[in-house]
Enzyme design. Structure first.
Site, mmCIF file in Angstrom:
data_model
loop_
_atom_site.group_PDB
_atom_site.id
_atom_site.type_symbol
_atom_site.label_atom_id
_atom_site.label_comp_id
_atom_site.label_asym_id
_atom_site.label_seq_id
_atom_site.Cartn_x
_atom_site.Cartn_y
_atom_site.Cartn_z
ATOM 1 N N CYS A 105 0.154 5.479 1.285
ATOM 2 C CA CYS A 105 -0.748 6.375 2.004
ATOM 3 C C CYS A 105 -0.226 7.786 1.798
ATOM 4 O O CYS A 105 0.952 8.060 2.035
ATOM 5 C CB CYS A 105 -0.780 6.039 3.488
ATOM 6 S SG CYS A 105 -1.903 7.086 4.440
ATOM 7 N N ARG A 113 0.818 -1.214 0.000
ATOM 8 C CA ARG A 113 0.000 0.000 0.000
ATOM 9 C C ARG A 113 0.843 1.251 0.000
ATOM 10 O O ARG A 113 2.024 1.243 0.315
ATOM 11 C CB ARG A 113 -0.973 0.012 1.164
ATOM 12 C CG ARG A 113 -0.378 0.463 2.460
ATOM 13 C CD ARG A 113 -1.437 0.637 3.528
ATOM 14 N NE ARG A 113 -0.785 1.176 4.697
ATOM 15 C CZ ARG A 113 -1.245 1.085 5.910
ATOM 16 N NH1 ARG A 113 -2.385 0.479 6.146
ATOM 17 N NH2 ARG A 113 -0.597 1.605 6.909
#
Length: 135
Positions: free
Chosen positions: A111, A109
């Site tokens: 962010c 991921r």
């Protein structure tokens, strides 16, 4: 790539798109999910009244509903991007995120903090999932 290899995914358990896009697109075994914000799918209204934890729960609920509509589950998610209007909310979001992906290897991921999100939301998440049984 033939256009017949591209399948739009739609579910009533996630908010309807508010523009010219699909909730997700399935291409062979890959599911590309559009970003979800904290909209209630049945009313189209924002959830949480600015509470980041409530928004994060709804966003993930919406996102996983789209993955399920394509025949997957949270363990099929291989990549996410989290967009926050305040990076100070990262720890709170991380706790809720971990609950969603607790039974699996956590997805890769990114962010990032952004200046604004649709409907005044504090969080948006998109994802890519691998649906191994879709060929």
């Amino acid at each position: 790539m033939k256009s017949s290899a591209i399948e739009p995914i739609e579910t009533k358990f996630a908010p309807k798109p508010v523009g010219p896009y699909n909730q997700a697109i399935l291409v062979e075994n890959f599911l590309y999910c559009s970003g979800q914000i904290a909209l209630d799918p049945s009313t189209g209204e924002m959830i949480g009244n600015g509470d980041i934890e409530e928004e994060a729960k709804q966003v993930l609920k919406n996102l996983i509903a789209v993955v399920k509509a394509a025949g997957g589950k949270s363990s099929n998610v291989i990549r996410t991007t989290i967009y926050l209007t305040d990076l100070n909310d990262f720890a709170k979001v991380n706790e809720i995120y971990a609950e969603t992906f607790s039974e699996t290897v956590s997805p890769a991921r990114a962010c990032v903090e952004v200046s604004n999100l649709p409907k005044g939301g504090k969080i948006e998440i998109d994802c890519i999932a691998w649906l191994e049984n879709k060929k």
